[in-house]
Scaffold this active site. Structure first.
Site, mmCIF file in Angstrom:
data_model
loop_
_atom_site.group_PDB
_atom_site.id
_atom_site.type_symbol
_atom_site.label_atom_id
_atom_site.label_comp_id
_atom_site.label_asym_id
_atom_site.label_seq_id
_atom_site.Cartn_x
_atom_site.Cartn_y
_atom_site.Cartn_z
ATOM 1 N N HIS A 281 69.335 -21.261 23.406
ATOM 2 C CA HIS A 281 68.626 -20.738 22.225
ATOM 3 C C HIS A 281 69.334 -19.561 21.571
ATOM 4 O O HIS A 281 68.884 -19.069 20.540
ATOM 5 C CB HIS A 281 67.207 -20.298 22.609
ATOM 6 C CG HIS A 281 67.183 -19.007 23.389
ATOM 7 N ND1 HIS A 281 67.489 -18.940 24.730
ATOM 8 C CD2 HIS A 281 66.928 -17.733 23.005
ATOM 9 C CE1 HIS A 281 67.412 -17.681 25.134
ATOM 10 N NE2 HIS A 281 67.084 -16.930 24.118
HETATM 11 C C1 UD1 Z 1 64.316 -13.745 20.564
HETATM 12 C C2 UD1 Z 1 65.266 -12.610 20.925
HETATM 13 C C3 UD1 Z 1 66.228 -13.080 22.002
HETATM 14 C C4 UD1 Z 1 65.488 -13.641 23.183
HETATM 15 C C5 UD1 Z 1 64.521 -14.711 22.736
HETATM 16 C C6 UD1 Z 1 63.680 -15.144 23.901
HETATM 17 C C7 UD1 Z 1 65.862 -10.997 19.162
HETATM 18 C C8 UD1 Z 1 66.897 -10.608 18.182
HETATM 19 N N1 UD1 Z 1 66.061 -12.179 19.775
HETATM 20 O O1 UD1 Z 1 65.101 -14.798 20.023
HETATM 21 O O2 UD1 Z 1 67.004 -11.979 22.447
HETATM 22 O O3 UD1 Z 1 66.403 -14.188 24.089
HETATM 23 O O4 UD1 Z 1 63.653 -14.188 21.721
HETATM 24 O O5 UD1 Z 1 63.192 -16.431 23.754
HETATM 25 O O6 UD1 Z 1 64.911 -10.291 19.377
HETATM 26 N N2 UD1 Z 1 60.016 -19.303 16.386
HETATM 27 C C9 UD1 Z 1 58.932 -20.130 16.519
HETATM 28 N N3 UD1 Z 1 57.866 -19.676 17.226
HETATM 29 C C10 UD1 Z 1 57.826 -18.449 17.787
HETATM 30 C C11 UD1 Z 1 58.937 -17.614 17.642
HETATM 31 C C12 UD1 Z 1 60.028 -18.063 16.937
HETATM 32 O O7 UD1 Z 1 58.897 -21.249 16.025
HETATM 33 O O8 UD1 Z 1 56.830 -18.113 18.434
HETATM 34 C C13 UD1 Z 1 61.205 -19.793 15.630
HETATM 35 C C14 UD1 Z 1 61.179 -19.369 14.185
HETATM 36 O O9 UD1 Z 1 61.757 -20.393 13.437
HETATM 37 C C15 UD1 Z 1 62.096 -18.163 14.187
HETATM 38 C C16 UD1 Z 1 63.106 -18.504 15.258
HETATM 39 O O10 UD1 Z 1 62.375 -19.242 16.227
HETATM 40 O O11 UD1 Z 1 62.686 -17.936 12.941
HETATM 41 C C17 UD1 Z 1 63.751 -17.279 15.895
HETATM 42 O O12 UD1 Z 1 62.777 -16.384 16.391
HETATM 43 P P1 UD1 Z 1 63.166 -14.840 16.692
HETATM 44 O O13 UD1 Z 1 62.024 -14.142 17.283
HETATM 45 O O14 UD1 Z 1 63.814 -14.270 15.496
HETATM 46 O O15 UD1 Z 1 64.308 -14.958 17.749
HETATM 47 P P2 UD1 Z 1 64.449 -15.852 19.058
HETATM 48 O O16 UD1 Z 1 65.522 -16.856 18.811
HETATM 49 O O17 UD1 Z 1 63.133 -16.317 19.539
HETATM 50 N N1 UDP Z 2 61.166 -19.924 30.473
HETATM 51 C C1 UDP Z 2 59.990 -20.656 30.601
HETATM 52 N N2 UDP Z 2 59.921 -21.893 30.032
HETATM 53 C C2 UDP Z 2 60.962 -22.454 29.369
HETATM 54 C C3 UDP Z 2 62.165 -21.707 29.247
HETATM 55 C C4 UDP Z 2 62.231 -20.440 29.799
HETATM 56 O O1 UDP Z 2 59.032 -20.192 31.211
HETATM 57 O O2 UDP Z 2 60.820 -23.586 28.880
HETATM 58 C C5 UDP Z 2 61.218 -18.564 31.038
HETATM 59 C C6 UDP Z 2 62.310 -18.340 32.048
HETATM 60 O O3 UDP Z 2 61.860 -18.657 33.335
HETATM 61 C C7 UDP Z 2 62.605 -16.865 31.887
HETATM 62 C C8 UDP Z 2 62.322 -16.601 30.436
HETATM 63 O O4 UDP Z 2 61.528 -17.684 29.980
HETATM 64 O O5 UDP Z 2 61.710 -16.077 32.654
HETATM 65 C C9 UDP Z 2 63.624 -16.536 29.701
HETATM 66 O O6 UDP Z 2 63.389 -16.505 28.346
HETATM 67 P P1 UDP Z 2 64.491 -16.849 27.268
HETATM 68 O O7 UDP Z 2 65.521 -17.719 27.860
HETATM 69 O O8 UDP Z 2 63.756 -17.345 26.091
HETATM 70 O O9 UDP Z 2 65.058 -15.410 26.892
HETATM 71 P P2 UDP Z 2 66.250 -14.493 27.448
HETATM 72 O O10 UDP Z 2 66.017 -14.246 28.889
HETATM 73 O O11 UDP Z 2 67.526 -15.197 27.157
HETATM 74 O O12 UDP Z 2 66.115 -13.279 26.611
#
Ligand code: UD1
Ligand code: UDP
Length: 356
Positions: free
Chosen positions: A205
């Site tokens: 992601h």
């Molecule tokens: C964010 C964090 C990343 C983290 C990840 C965990 C930042 C800059 N990035 O990335 O470090 O690893 O969360 O999963 O803070 N969206 C949905 N539903 C949601 C949230 C997001 O559909 O509940 C979609 C939207 O299209 C959105 C995109 O995901 O534009 C990105 O969401 P965003 O919160 O900007 O960043 P993540 O990729 O989730």
């Molecule tokens: N995770 C989860 N379900 C999923 C994918 C990830 O519960 O389908 C959990 C995973 O075990 C970990 C956390 O989400 O605890 C990691 O989140 P993510 O990879 O989104 O973010 P990052 O750690 O890269 O910031």
């Protein structure tokens, strides 16, 4: 003390859950502030339910936006609450925009900032998370570094010793608390017809991977080659960001890869615990596989969790298909008796002892 805890995304919910549990055990009162950075049920409410967490006291409902807009709205919302509630200690975890907003808001007010997972550095400033970590560590008052290595990185940036505490990572507490529960409660293996030790788990992601059509296609092709080479199916719980990009770029996943919706923590932990191999670009997943003695291949150019690589749990291979296949084979031939470097599962207790 008037204590507030800020969270907003899936990994923060998982890694702050042990803190909330210890607060509960010790009758420590706090305000829980949810920024709403993640809002889809499968990234948010499912975690509160499965981990039995209390409802947030404040929900800012910010949602998705550009970095500047999202961060500034969260900053304003957090500032309001910290001021009106006279909060004097704010705790944040990790490296998301939620953390950056909590850090900046707090640092300009008469309140102290605690940062869990301080001192992680990928040394790649093109990652939004790297900027968030650096800023947060430099304005933080209590920096909870998971390892001695991360503490050293903070010292190298001139941060005063008096602000640095090595506590381990709360992810160890979370894994210890939920591993047995997952064995008992999760039906994920059955539901997806998977045999322990005979499947590959993948997640991807990161913006730098999935927002670039070539990198995303390259990762998918690498995973496909690994699946064919090993004759194992791949299960891929897909983050909404990546699903959106696949649609946008008109990319489809290969037949060897089963796309499923994001899983709740117990189901995901069960898969991490029983997979033959995990391929990921997640930060938390690199740690969890290391803790669960499951080999990991990281499809990125760098990691801020180099400890996982030093102990042999993880290899960082980039996104070239050939390198992904070689990394997978290398990892599968290694013994998995490494020692996890992220502490003994008492991080949450130590952090609260220091903070309050
Ligand atoms: C964010 C964090 C990343 C983290 C990840 C965990 C930042 C800059 N990035 O990335 O470090 O690893 O969360 O999963 O803070 N969206 C949905 N539903 C949601 C949230 C997001 O559909 O509940 C979609 C939207 O299209 C959105 C995109 O995901 O534009 C990105 O969401 P965003 O919160 O900007 O960043 P993540 O990729 O989730
Ligand atoms: N995770 C989860 N379900 C999923 C994918 C990830 O519960 O389908 C959990 C995973 O075990 C970990 C956390 O989400 O605890 C990691 O989140 P993510 O990879 O989104 O973010 P990052 O750690 O890269 O910031």
């Amino acid at each position: 003390h008037k204590f507030a805890i800020v969270l907003g995304t899936r990994p923060e919910i998982v890694k702050l859950a042990p803190i909330l549990r210890v607060c509960d055990e010790r009758c420590i009162s706090y305000s829980l502030i949810h920024t709403g950075q993640h809002y889809s049920d499968e990234l948010d409410s499912v975690f509160f339910e499965r981990l039995n967490l209390p409802k947030p006291d404040y929900h800012l409902d910010i949602g998705s936006d550009s970095h500047g807009k999202q961060t500034s709205k969260m900053l304003t919302g957090i500032e309001d609450i910290v001021q009106t509630e006279n909060v004097d200690i704010v705790l944040v975890q990790g490296d998301t925009n939620t953390v950056l907003a909590g850090a900046i808001a707090t640092s300009k007010l008469d309140a102290k900032l605690g940062h869990i997972e301080a001192g992680l550095r990928s040394f790649n400033r093109d990652m939004p998370e790297e900027i968030n970590r650096i800023v947060t560590d430099h304005v933080g008052d209590f920096l909870f570094a998971p390892t001695e290595e991360s503490a050293t990185l903070l010292r190298n940036e001139g941060i005063d010793e008096s602000r640095i505490y090595v506590t381990g990572n709360t992810i160890v507490d979370a894994v210890q608390a939920n591993r047995e529960i997952a064995i008992e409660k999760s039906a994920v293996l059955k539901e997806h017809n998977l045999t322990p030790g005979e499947f590959i788990l993948m997640t991807a992601h990161r913006a730098e991977n999935v927002d670039d059509p070539d990198r995303l296609a390259s990762i998918l092709s690498g995973i496909d080659r690994v699946a064919r080479e090993l004759d194992y199916p791949v299960i891929y719980p897909i983050h909404p960001r990546t699903q959106n990009r696949l649609n946008e770029f008109n990319l489809t996943v290969p037949d060897t890869t089963r796309l499923v919706d994001p899983l709740d923590f117990l189901d995901f932990l069960r898969l991490e615990d029983t997979a033959s191999l995990v391929i990921t670009d997640s930060g938390g997943v690199q740690e969890e596989t290391c803790i669960l003695q499951t080999p990991c291949v990281t499809v990125r150019d760098s990691t801020e969790r180099p400890e996982t690589v030093s102990v042999g749990a993880n290899v960082v291979v980039g996104t070239d298909p050939e390198d992904i296949v070689n990394g997978a084979i290398e990892q599968l031939h290694k013994s998995t008796d490494w020692e996890a470097p992220f502490g003994d599962g008492t991080a949450a207790e130590q952090i609260l002892d220091i903070l309050l």
